[in-house]
Design an enzyme around this catalytic site. Structure first.
Site, PDB file in Angstrom:
ATOM      1  N   HIS A  62      21.149 -26.855  19.589  1.00 43.02           N
ATOM      2  CA  HIS A  62      20.121 -26.000  18.998  1.00 43.02           C
ATOM      3  C   HIS A  62      20.036 -24.643  19.710  1.00 43.02           C
ATOM      4  O   HIS A  62      19.080 -24.371  20.425  1.00 43.02           O
ATOM      5  CB  HIS A  62      18.773 -26.744  19.037  1.00 43.02           C
ATOM      6  CG  HIS A  62      17.666 -26.071  18.297  1.00 43.02           C
ATOM      7  ND1 HIS A  62      17.864 -25.143  17.297  1.00 43.02           N
ATOM      8  CD2 HIS A  62      16.315 -26.196  18.409  1.00 43.02           C
ATOM      9  CE1 HIS A  62      16.685 -24.735  16.835  1.00 43.02           C
ATOM     10  NE2 HIS A  62      15.740 -25.350  17.499  1.00 43.02           N
ATOM     11  N   CYS A  96      12.906 -20.207  15.787  1.00 45.90           N
ATOM     12  CA  CYS A  96      14.069 -21.065  15.522  1.00 45.90           C
ATOM     13  C   CYS A  96      14.529 -20.973  14.076  1.00 45.90           C
ATOM     14  O   CYS A  96      15.563 -21.539  13.709  1.00 45.90           O
ATOM     15  CB  CYS A  96      13.754 -22.509  15.887  1.00 45.90           C
ATOM     16  SG  CYS A  96      12.952 -22.636  17.482  1.00 45.90           S
ATOM     17  N   CYS A 133      14.648 -35.267  21.622  1.00 43.58           N
ATOM     18  CA  CYS A 133      14.610 -33.796  21.709  1.00 43.58           C
ATOM     19  C   CYS A 133      15.997 -33.190  21.517  1.00 43.58           C
ATOM     20  O   CYS A 133      16.973 -33.675  22.090  1.00 43.58           O
ATOM     21  CB  CYS A 133      14.106 -33.366  23.079  1.00 43.58           C
ATOM     22  SG  CYS A 133      12.493 -34.040  23.528  1.00 43.58           S
ATOM     23  N   SER A 134      16.058 -32.104  20.773  1.00 46.82           N
ATOM     24  CA  SER A 134      17.308 -31.350  20.675  1.00 46.82           C
ATOM     25  C   SER A 134      17.517 -30.617  22.007  1.00 46.82           C
ATOM     26  O   SER A 134      16.565 -30.370  22.742  1.00 46.82           O
ATOM     27  CB  SER A 134      17.252 -30.357  19.517  1.00 46.82           C
ATOM     28  OG  SER A 134      16.171 -29.456  19.692  1.00 46.82           O
ATOM     29  N   LYS A 138      19.822 -32.144  16.879  1.00 41.51           N
ATOM     30  CA  LYS A 138      19.768 -33.143  17.945  1.00 41.51           C
ATOM     31  C   LYS A 138      21.117 -33.316  18.613  1.00 41.51           C
ATOM     32  O   LYS A 138      21.210 -33.317  19.834  1.00 41.51           O
ATOM     33  CB  LYS A 138      19.298 -34.485  17.356  1.00 41.51           C
ATOM     34  CG  LYS A 138      19.377 -35.645  18.317  1.00 41.51           C
ATOM     35  CD  LYS A 138      18.356 -35.504  19.446  1.00 41.51           C
ATOM     36  CE  LYS A 138      18.687 -36.361  20.645  1.00 41.51           C
ATOM     37  NZ  LYS A 138      19.697 -35.780  21.529  1.00 41.51           N
TER      38      LYS A 138
END
Lengths: 139, 421
Positions: free
Chosen positions: B367, B93, B242-243, B363
């Protein structure tokens, strides 16, 4: 008892006979799990494979409600969650493992610092049957 | 004191991105073209694509997501840049934050004067279970994943360690989510451009419409506490911690400092950059912080000759809400164990002492993992130029920091940008 090598796959071979192996650096004394050919602390190659007592304490955990495919196939889901965590062995190093015999319905009641003992868990059946590391509270 | 070994300075002369979201009819190359065209629009002087000498593309796993490896030359060709050197950079990421640093080093070395940096990820073609499997390959698949860990699980485990070590309140995580959705609601590029209050109200409205019992949530916190509305994913991380899974592309143009004015009247200067790595989660001395982030941050501050107090705003890697709280401590904005209180006290809001993730963060903005690092840089570009619209922070900000993490902290890259008057 078998003399295990540094081949990383032998960690699971040992686990199949309920042994938790790792390594100890003969120069700086630090332990690693799984076993490492090169000491991650001091770069020494003077390292031996060791067997751990399998005792330790829980240092972090989570209760998984949305499982990955492998765990879903074992029967886990949002209604039947499981706990996975990181255990610090008495000898010092830490390892990831499934955590058994804790209260999945009240994750907030699972306590960091709980003393743990090693166990194993098998997933899948027949030819695909595999043994994985687990821990459970000592009491 | 500046301690840069770079033989010359590097400037950011433009930044662009696609909208982040779920785009069934677009592939990586389409998303990147959108980002590239947006980048071109941001360059305020003449821009000749033939001046670009090399391309660094951050991408985590087009091979798994789209069955397309070797992506950089394809994307370069698609925007008309063949035969320049094209390199795909993969650090999970953190891929495009790292790509930016690699591109900057290639300029600092003297090899190139003008370099395009990209980030792209097309994640939503696969069913969610396969997306999860693909993401899991960013962890240690030999020893961590077999234990039963998932990515939300890694950060959830760090959250339990953090809550225990600092006697912190779990609801601090909700405050991060509420704040980032507030910011994302003002970002037209965001995947979830809605406040949690709006999401809550629309769920109530739907219940009325369908003749169901209307939930009695009085505010966002009550909504987030309700596990029917906000289910556990990996306790203590819930859905709204969670994203999301996203598609998106991002791009920036870097130039040697001495020619930056040929492209822009107001370039940003990359004054600090650092990067560090780490082992898997159990191999670290702490689970309440990301050591790689602390090291990368320290390197970047030393190179810039700055301290955390000099930073006007930061985009940090909030793949999960707990990650934002840890990041604000790792980067020195708050003392160890104080980040959760800062989040609850709204010190990290757009109006707080240390605005964090004014873009909405991963978020709310989304992502698309390989594109996220440069998505952050896009926000720094806008905020430092005073062009962030409704979400613009006050105080004429001139220094912004981007903190991009790969995996559960195996990679961290920090880049600091400055606008000079």
């Amino acid at each position: 008892m078998k003399d295990y090598t540094f081949n990383s796959k032998e960690f699971y071979e040992a686990l199949n006979t309920s042994e938790l192996i790792g390594s100890r650096c003969q120069d700086c004394g630090s332990y690693a799990v799984p076993q490492r050919r090169i000491c991650p602390k001091c770069h020494s190659e003077n390292v031996e494979v060791v067997r751990y007592s399998g005792q330790g304490k829980l240092v972090a955990y989570t209760v998984i409600f949305v499982p990955p495919v492998m765990m879903a196939e074992t029967g886990y889901d949002a209604k039947n969650p499981y706990c996975v965590g990181i255990v610090e062995l008495d000898e010092g190093p830490r390892i990831s493992a499934q955590i058994l015999e804790v209260d999945m319905d009240q994750p907030e009641n699972i306590l960091i610092g709980t003393e743990m003992i090693m166990d194993t868990i098998t997933r899948a059946d027949g030819e695909n049957k595999e043994t994985f590391l687990a821990f459970k509270p000592i009491n | 004191m500046r301690r840069s070994k770079w033989s010359r300075g590097v400037a950011l002369v433009g930044a662009g991105m696609s909208k982040f979201g779920v785009f069934n009819d677009l592939t990586s190359r389409d998303l990147f073209v959108e980002a590239y065209l947006d980048l071109k629009k941001s360059i305020d002087k003449d821009f000749d694509p033939d001046s670009i000498e090399a391309f660094y593309l951050g991408n985590f796993s087009s091979d798994q997501f789209e069955k397309q490896a070797h992506l950089a030359p394809i994307i370069a060709s698609w925007v008309g840049l063949s035969p320049i050197s094209s390199v795909r950079v993969e650090d999970a990421c953190a891929s495009s934050g790292v790509a930016l640093r690699q591109a900057a080093l290639s300029i600092a070395s003297g090899e190139y004067d003008v370099v395009l940096v990209g980030g792209v990820e097309k994640m939503t073609d696969l069913p969610i279970a396969q997306v999860t499997e693909a993401l899991a390959t960013a962890a240690d698949t030999q020893f961590e994943i077999p234990a039963g860990f998932t990515f939300p699980g890694f950060y959830a485990a760090m959250a339990t360690a953090y809550l225990a070590e600092y006697q912190a309140e779990r609801e601090a995580f909700f405050h991060v989510s509420i704040k980032n959705h507030e910011n994302g609601a003002l970002n037209e590029k965001a995947q979830f451009g809605k406040t949690i209050l709006d999401i809550m109200e629309s769920k109530k409205a739907r219940a009325v419409q369908k003749g169901r019992i209307v939930p009695e949530w009085k505010n966002e916190l009550e909504f987030l506490r309700d596990t029917k509305a906000n289910p556990n994913i990996a306790w203590p991380m819930t859905l709204f911690d969670c994203s999301p899974v996203s598609d998106g592309g991002s791009a920036v143009l870097l130039a040697a400092e001495d020619i930056a004015n040929e492209f822009s009247d107001s370039p940003l200067y990359l004054i600090g950059s650092g990067q560090a790595s780490d082992g898997a989660l159990p191999d670290r001395h702490t689970l309440t912080h990301l050591p790689a982030a602390e090291i990368a941050g320290k390197q970047a501050y030393e190179m810039a000759g700055l301290t955390p107090g000099n930073i006007d705003l930061a985009e940090v890697h909030d793949c999960f809400t707990v990650a934002e709280i840890m990041a604000t401590e790792d980067l020195g904005f708050f003392q160890k164990g104080e980040g959760w209180k800062a989040a609850m006290d709204r010190k990290t809001s757009r109006f707080g002492v240390m605005p964090i993730n004014t873009s909405g963060g991963l978020k709310s903005k989304g992502h698309p993992v390989g594109a996220s690092g440069l998505g952050q840089v896009n926000e720094i570009w806008k905020q430092l130029h005073g062009s962030a619209g409704e979400r613009q922070i006050s105080g004429n900000p001139h220094i912004g920091l981007a903190h991009n993490v790969g995996g559960s902290g195996q990679t961290c890259v920090v880049n600091i940008f400055e606008r000079r008057e």
